[in-house]
Design a protein around this motif. Sequence first.
Motif, short mmCIF file in Angstrom:
data_model
loop_
_atom_site.label_atom_id
_atom_site.label_comp_id
_atom_site.label_asym_id
_atom_site.label_seq_id
_atom_site.Cartn_x
_atom_site.Cartn_y
_atom_site.Cartn_z
N LEU A 74 -10.65 44.98 -3.15
CA LEU A 74 -10.85 44.39 -4.38
C LEU A 74 -11.74 43.40 -3.97
CD1 LEU A 74 -7.04 43.91 -5.76
CD2 LEU A 74 -9.22 45.09 -6.62
N ALA A 78 -15.40 42.91 -5.89
CA ALA A 78 -15.90 41.71 -6.40
C ALA A 78 -17.29 41.39 -5.96
CB ALA A 78 -14.90 40.30 -6.02
N GLN A 82 -18.89 37.50 -7.18
CA GLN A 82 -17.47 37.20 -7.83
C GLN A 82 -17.38 37.74 -9.32
OE1 GLN A 82 -17.18 32.90 -7.85
NE2 GLN A 82 -16.83 33.18 -5.46
N GLU A 83 -17.67 39.35 -9.28
CA GLU A 83 -17.62 40.00 -10.47
C GLU A 83 -15.93 39.96 -10.83
OE1 GLU A 83 -20.11 40.91 -11.89
OE2 GLU A 83 -21.60 41.33 -10.21
N ARG A 84 -15.94 40.26 -12.12
CA ARG A 84 -14.68 40.89 -12.61
C ARG A 84 -14.33 42.34 -12.10
NH1 ARG A 84 -14.46 39.72 -18.78
NH2 ARG A 84 -12.57 40.97 -18.67
N VAL A 85 -13.24 42.52 -11.63
CA VAL A 85 -12.95 43.78 -10.97
C VAL A 85 -11.89 44.65 -11.93
CG1 VAL A 85 -13.72 43.12 -8.76
CG2 VAL A 85 -11.20 43.09 -9.48
N PHE A 86 -12.18 46.07 -11.77
CA PHE A 86 -11.28 46.71 -12.60
C PHE A 86 -10.87 48.10 -11.86
CE2 PHE A 86 -14.52 44.68 -15.23
CZ PHE A 86 -13.58 43.84 -16.04
N ARG A 156 -22.94 40.85 -13.42
CA ARG A 156 -23.61 39.84 -13.20
C ARG A 156 -24.57 40.09 -12.05
NH1 ARG A 156 -21.10 33.71 -12.35
NH2 ARG A 156 -19.89 34.72 -10.52
#
Lengths: 480, 330
Positions: A74, A78, A82-86, A156
């Motif tokens: 994870l 990221a 600091q991306e949102r992760v899925f 981002r």
Amino acid sequence: MNARPVSLKRRLALWLTAIVAGLGTLLLIEAYTSAHKAADRALDGQLAAASLTMAESLQWPDGQPTLEMPASALQILATQWQERVFYWLQADNGRTITRNAELPISAAMRDAASHHPVFYDADLDGVPIRLHGREIDSAGWDTQEPVQLWVGHTRRGRDLLAGELFEKSASRFAAMVLITAALLMIAVRALLAPLERLRRALRDRHPDDVEPLTLEVPREMREWVDTLNRLLADQRDRRATLLRFIADASHQLKTPLAGLQSTSELALASPDPAAWRRALNEVHDSASRTSRLAGQMLSLTRLRHLGPDQERQPLALDALLRAVVMEWADRQESRDHDLGLALTCAQPAWVAGEAWALHELLNNLIDNACRYTPHGSQITVALRDLTPDRLELSIEDDGPGVEAAARERLTRPFERGQRQDTEGSGLGLAIVDSIARRHGSPLELSAVSPHGLRLSLTLVRLAPPEADSDRHTPDPGERA
Amino acid sequence: MGLGVSPAVAEPLIVEAALDRPVFQPVLDAFSAEYPQITLDYRERSTLEADRRARDAENPPDVVISSAMPWQLALSNEGRAQALDSVEAQQWPAWAKWRNEVFGFTFEPVVMAYRLELASHMPPPTTHRDLLDLLTDYRDWLRGRVVTYSPRDSGVGYTLLQQDARYTPRIWDLVAAMGAANVDLAQDTQAMLEGLSDGRYWLGYNLLGSYAMVWAQSHPDIIVQVPNDYSLVLMRMAFVHRDAPHPQAARRFVDFLLSQRGQRILAGRTPLFSVRDDVIGPYTAQRLRDQVGDHLYPIPINATLLAFVDPLRRQAFLRRWDRELNILSE
């Protein structure tokens, strides 16, 4: 209203601007897309790494897939931005094993991922994301169903990275444009300098100065300067000719006028009426010669200063010749000569010409021949075919002839072939030459053996006019 | 201060917080004093309840505060937090925030606590190893007198144990030893402290130092021990909800928590410890470091926390917890 003159510099600047703008747009579009591609390439690697890390933790303890989510995967997902992760781990039948978001994965995407790892741009609740999916298959003691692992993150970092890359290319491009523009300005100034020098040289010239330009110019401009110099040389020649003609004319007029003066003075000093009468006769003869001279000078000047003629008309040259020779045969001046006519051409011989001018030409030629040959000489006027569409008009005598060196100068005004024993004005052949040139060919002079002179010119034969079937013979001397 | 809203108009602010109100009251009072026009609706919740409220699409709160760090991070990852661009938020240390959305604004060491009388029967524990030895050597003495968080019922307890397990697998020996001592499982630090004071428990593991230290001040029979080998540090995390009905007040509140003024109150009048180095007071991260040395390990605020809330991983972890807890009893 004066239109503003075009500035070469401005034109160049406009062209360059257009080119730079066009190329620049293309380049920037290319830079933009390639920046995004590069950013995607760099960060897709992180997606794949995260996916691999997760796959390592994947186990099938009792034939059923299970995953103890590795924290590091994870963190990789990221990235530093600091991306949102899925993530979404699916069993073969589409059943969710574990996930932290409902990702927009279509059946087609699932199908593609079952063949090879795939990357997609997608949209999760209005947020653009990047997805990576692949199928994981593992051997084991029991049959193991394959699973599909999908990971993704927001964009981002990609946008920031692409923006950074794009900014770099854009500023490089801008710097290049500025440097190029500056260099081009300098180059244009340097290139246009010779033009400026030429302009200055021409402006500073005295109006009477017809000397050739001596100016260092680039090769491309050499031709201009050469043309200018040719023009100047022509001017120079014309001026010289004109001045010579004026000098000659003044001289020619001065002699008879001086004779008139002395004759009349002598007569006035004498008390004898018979002497007056003799003097008057002489004055009359001299005045008529002078008048004729003035007339010829006038006609030569007129010939030379006439514009390109529009007065040419089809005329039958053979008929004109016949008429003129017949007229001369009856005249006093040719009584002592054997004047003949040889028409060997196909008849009728149509040419385009000015009837009055050709008449003048023939008159002058025959007059000249009679004047400068001894009595009893044979004079032959001839017209023959040179080629089917060219005619030669010639006049030949068996007089003493003229030396080759002098022949060249015969067509100049006031040349008499070094003969001072005649009453000619010295303008006859100059007039003939002018007329011949107006009709397309200069007068050619050649010697005849054993002695004599031949003058000739060529004329273009015309097709006979069709509508007008009865031949129109122009009246000699009539201005058509 | 230039306030966009006239003081006459009351501006409500809903805070869902897993943070005991009595502990936090000085900060709330200071905020109300600074922004009298904001009517603070402070709702004290458990960590799991706070998480549930944050996911309520119908009635979203303005600000969510919780010590269940993985859940807070998950909420941010789901896009339920909004980024702050205030100066306070920008300057907040990078290790204590995520995406400029979630901010760890306290620095709370995780401690052991024991009754004073325990020391008269056995050597009091100062490290995790001591604790394991104690549980092994004095199992009969300690049977039924040990308490810790229930990882199943408490988000904080689950987080602490997960983090313990990340540092060393020997934590499972400790779990097994506690299981053998019939460990009691509590939902919050308050319950553990009350049990210790009652005399029901002699020894507590993984208590929130902030609460325990305050408790020990008024209960001299309770000794608080910051482990000497390593001590986890929990950070209370706050964020402004994406759908906050009163976003302006919410941003003011979080900015206040991060501001020097807010942190000074935290450091001086609460045991929550300030994160900022430019704040002086009895309760600052810096002072704590000076006292206990550099073996403080803040739970890192990053995407790794998201693994803790993965249902499969949680399931597997709790399964192991159950297994280890009973492994010595069988």
